[in-house]
Design an enzyme around this catalytic site. Sequence first.
Site, PDB file in Angstrom:
ATOM      1  CB  CYS A 168      30.168 -35.490 162.399  1.00  6.58           C
ATOM      2  SG  CYS A 168      30.077 -34.574 163.934  1.00  6.58           S
TER       3      CYS A 168
ATOM      4  CE1 TYR B 126      14.870 -22.636 179.941  1.00 10.93           C
ATOM      5  CE2 TYR B 126      15.234 -22.120 177.626  1.00 10.93           C
ATOM      6  CZ  TYR B 126      15.432 -22.950 178.713  1.00 10.93           C
ATOM      7  OH  TYR B 126      16.195 -24.088 178.576  1.00 10.93           O
ATOM      8  CG  ASN B 127       7.020 -18.068 178.443  1.00 13.98           C
ATOM      9  OD1 ASN B 127       6.498 -18.355 177.377  1.00 13.98           O
ATOM     10  ND2 ASN B 127       6.762 -18.720 179.552  1.00 13.98           N
ATOM     11  CB  THR B 128      13.344 -15.228 177.313  1.00 10.66           C
ATOM     12  OG1 THR B 128      13.931 -16.481 176.948  1.00 10.66           O
ATOM     13  CG2 THR B 128      13.088 -15.203 178.802  1.00 10.66           C
TER      14      THR B 128
ATOM     15  CB  THR C  38       8.903 -18.218 171.767  1.00  3.84           C
ATOM     16  OG1 THR C  38       8.949 -19.328 172.664  1.00  3.84           O
ATOM     17  CG2 THR C  38       9.552 -17.032 172.425  1.00  3.84           C
TER      18      THR C  38
ATOM     19  CD  GLU D  33      16.866 -16.156 173.366  1.00 12.20           C
ATOM     20  OE1 GLU D  33      15.823 -15.924 174.000  1.00 12.20           O
ATOM     21  OE2 GLU D  33      17.449 -15.290 172.683  1.00 12.20           O
TER      22      GLU D  33
HETATM   23  C1  LIG Z   1      14.673 -20.048 170.393  1.00 10.60           C
HETATM   24  C2  LIG Z   1      14.333 -19.025 171.414  1.00 10.60           C
HETATM   25  C3  LIG Z   1      13.952 -17.749 170.800  1.00 10.60           C
HETATM   26  C4  LIG Z   1      13.327 -19.563 172.400  1.00 10.60           C
HETATM   27  C5  LIG Z   1      12.999 -18.666 173.557  1.00 10.60           C
HETATM   28  N1  LIG Z   1      14.137 -18.205 174.304  1.00 10.60           N
HETATM   29  C6  LIG Z   1      11.971 -19.290 174.470  1.00 10.60           C
HETATM   30  O1  LIG Z   1      12.072 -19.171 175.651  1.00 10.60           O
HETATM   31  O2  LIG Z   1      11.040 -19.886 174.044  1.00 10.60           O
END
Ligand SMILES: CC(C)C[C@H](N)C(=O)O
Length: 515
Positions: free
Chosen positions: A153, A410-412, A421, A486
Amino acid sequence: MSVSVGGPARVRRATRCVTAQPPPRAPPAELLAVTGYIRGIPRPRTAAGCFLEAWGSATRRQPAVAWSLSGPGYRRDAMFQQQLPVEAQIESLFIDSCLPSNCVDAVTNTMGYHPKYLESYRTTQNFILRGDGPLPLDYRHYIAIMAAARHQCSYLIDMQKQEFLLQGGNQMWLRGLNHIPQKLHDLYEINKILAHRPWLLNKSHIEKLTKGQDSWSLAEVVHALVLLVHFHALASFVFGSGINDEQKYYECDDAREVLHLAPPPRSTKAQQPVQKLENKGYKEEIPIALSPTEPEVGVDMLMERMKTLSERSEEVSAEEYRKRFEHVESQSAELPLGQRTPPIKPDISHFIEDPKFTYVDFAHRGVQVPTFRVQDCSWEDHGFSLLNGLYNDVGILLDDKFKTTASLTYNTMGGRRDVDTTVFRRAIWNYCQCMYGIRHDDYDYGEVNQLVERSLKAFIKTACCFPERLTKRDCDKVMKEFLHSEKIHVNLMILEARMQAELMYALRALMHYTT
Ligand SMILES: CC(C)C[C@H](N)C(=O)O
């Protein structure tokens, strides 16, 4: 699982922050020699150059500008993930991390997508490299170089070489492993084993270090172990996020553009070329075989599977759990990774011994090494307190970092909101550790096969075990529907899961040695 900071998205205008800094000591002569710095060359963009600038600017009492946010899509991602209210948090983290020449290094910059994590990471890294601890500062940076070199690295090696010199390290040592004290050299065996086959580490390795002339104290060994695992895993992040192929530092001027602030005067910018990492084309010559043979499972399908998995209430026997683990483990061993390890660059080869010693699939480990059952020796119940007792409070810092990473959400997912998730994130974490033979008895590894498709598995395996084979393009090729932040999030999980896996083996060996 915790939820991220909410609240209305609000764009804060980045401000100039003035940091009061004591003037650093004069640059050591070796540093000037090594960096080839010649008075009059405008603003060299290396850490050493930054230091020289800092020295100049501090002695001229010039304020340092200390903010930076950058990376394409930062605003879009941060807004989507509802983080903009924490922009102030990122800003202050960057102020702490900022090199006095208005730059932040690329790792900090990339981790800035996840300020909560960045804070924990920086606290730990500062502590193990610069805080109270048994090892001298030059040793710490040299150990970091030895660790990063196991994965070739260059990014980390260069950064740590410069820090080593700034701490007054002996320039001769940078000629390679043949020029370092025997005591430091003795650590190499453990470095090698931990980086590639940590399950082979046992108490005899610790014993060897702590016996005889000029031996290591136990506290020193523990400090060294933490540094080694930190830098092995960081190499995974650097390659996985494509940082090794990118520029090393980000200037505030570039960040300014991303934030749509007033552009800097042209002439200033022209005088301040950002040093790009040299890419001598090694990577380009190597065919990349991460491209999936089957189409990627889209985010919608993934969400459906996550939902089904979290709702199901299937009774599974312990024996069945074990079988599912072994199935995933042996499937992982069959994954074709395709690429070869790139040839070792001449400027780092002197930091590497026995380059042929690399990862072998745990499923093919030959000698009968049993699976590491987390229930028998877990980080929470055993590792944490052992580490804390031997090396100040580092256990607390690492524990905080593991927890922050495991609960980061972030629940996305790929542009969708209100997504739980948890199961996906756990699958990534456990899959990483599965490659090191670590089994969580209460986890159904069947979930890994439902949620982590083949191409992502290949990416994770390469990032964990052969990060030096990854290029930025590989990172772009997988998780196509995910936001850039993400993908970075996934890479953070890989970093931490791998680090925890290595650490567990290291602590197990220590435990056997001390009892
Ligand atoms: C790795 C991602 C899919 C995580 C997602 N954005 C979250 O808020 O948990």
